[in-house]
Design an enzyme around this catalytic site. Sequence first.
Site, PDB file in Angstrom:
ATOM      1  N   TYR A  12       0.751  -1.228  -0.175  1.00  0.00           N
ATOM      2  CA  TYR A  12       0.414   0.549  -0.131  1.00  0.00           C
ATOM      3  C   TYR A  12       0.894   1.492   0.576  1.00  0.00           C
ATOM      4  O   TYR A  12       1.079   2.688  -0.344  1.00  0.00           O
ATOM      5  CB  TYR A  12      -0.728   0.081   1.659  1.00  0.00           C
ATOM      6  CG  TYR A  12      -2.046  -1.120   1.623  1.00  0.00           C
ATOM      7  CD1 TYR A  12      -2.602  -1.645   0.355  1.00  0.00           C
ATOM      8  CD2 TYR A  12      -1.719  -2.023   2.925  1.00  0.00           C
ATOM      9  CE1 TYR A  12      -3.790  -2.132   0.991  1.00  0.00           C
ATOM     10  CE2 TYR A  12      -2.827  -2.915   2.332  1.00  0.00           C
ATOM     11  CZ  TYR A  12      -3.838  -3.534   2.168  1.00  0.00           C
ATOM     12  OH  TYR A  12      -3.850  -4.351   2.281  1.00  0.00           O
TER      13      TYR A  12
ATOM     14  N   GLU B  35      -7.785  13.206 -17.260  1.00  0.00           N
ATOM     15  CA  GLU B  35      -7.594  11.725 -17.775  1.00  0.00           C
ATOM     16  C   GLU B  35      -6.143  11.414 -17.721  1.00  0.00           C
ATOM     17  O   GLU B  35      -5.443  10.175 -17.745  1.00  0.00           O
ATOM     18  CB  GLU B  35      -7.860  11.496 -19.336  1.00  0.00           C
ATOM     19  CG  GLU B  35      -9.697  11.769 -19.520  1.00  0.00           C
ATOM     20  CD  GLU B  35      -9.902  12.817 -19.500  1.00  0.00           C
ATOM     21  OE1 GLU B  35     -11.433  13.243 -19.760  1.00  0.00           O
ATOM     22  OE2 GLU B  35      -9.536  13.709 -18.908  1.00  0.00           O
TER      23      GLU B  35
ATOM     24  N   LYS C  41     -11.878  15.766  -8.846  1.00  0.00           N
ATOM     25  CA  LYS C  41     -11.418  17.392  -8.277  1.00  0.00           C
ATOM     26  C   LYS C  41     -12.846  17.679  -7.322  1.00  0.00           C
ATOM     27  O   LYS C  41     -13.905  18.260  -7.850  1.00  0.00           O
ATOM     28  CB  LYS C  41     -11.305  18.309  -9.459  1.00  0.00           C
ATOM     29  CG  LYS C  41     -11.017  20.014  -9.510  1.00  0.00           C
ATOM     30  CD  LYS C  41     -10.902  20.582 -10.790  1.00  0.00           C
ATOM     31  CE  LYS C  41     -10.121  20.231 -11.207  1.00  0.00           C
ATOM     32  NZ  LYS C  41      -8.916  20.799 -12.444  1.00  0.00           N
TER      33      LYS C  41
END
Length: 122
Positions: A57, A76, A102
Amino acid sequence: MEIVGSSVFIKNMKFYARHGVMPQERVTGGEFTVSLRVGFRAGRAVESDDVADTLNYAEIYETVKREMQQPSALLEHVAGRIGKSILCAMPNAETVDITLSKTNPPMGADAGCAGIELCIRR
């Protein structure tokens, strides 16, 4: 026993970054949230109880953090870089599902967030 699917995930990682199409977004920056799921074959880890047989992790987080620090116009593009970096760094990873949001996007609407979801396969 047969394991038919497995993944590690990290939800709701928070970052301050300078992504966006508008010049002001690159200057002032904003808040972003990243959640991801990385698919891999966990059978060995289930039996061994050894961290070397799973995905780390902390390494995944550091990869996301590094890519979030590099400004981009499009979410993207950022999500694609994150996915590629994870697949390159972790040979056992088979898929990466990423949600990149966002917070409070500058689009003239009362929306909590806007973003992209990518599903990437090796």
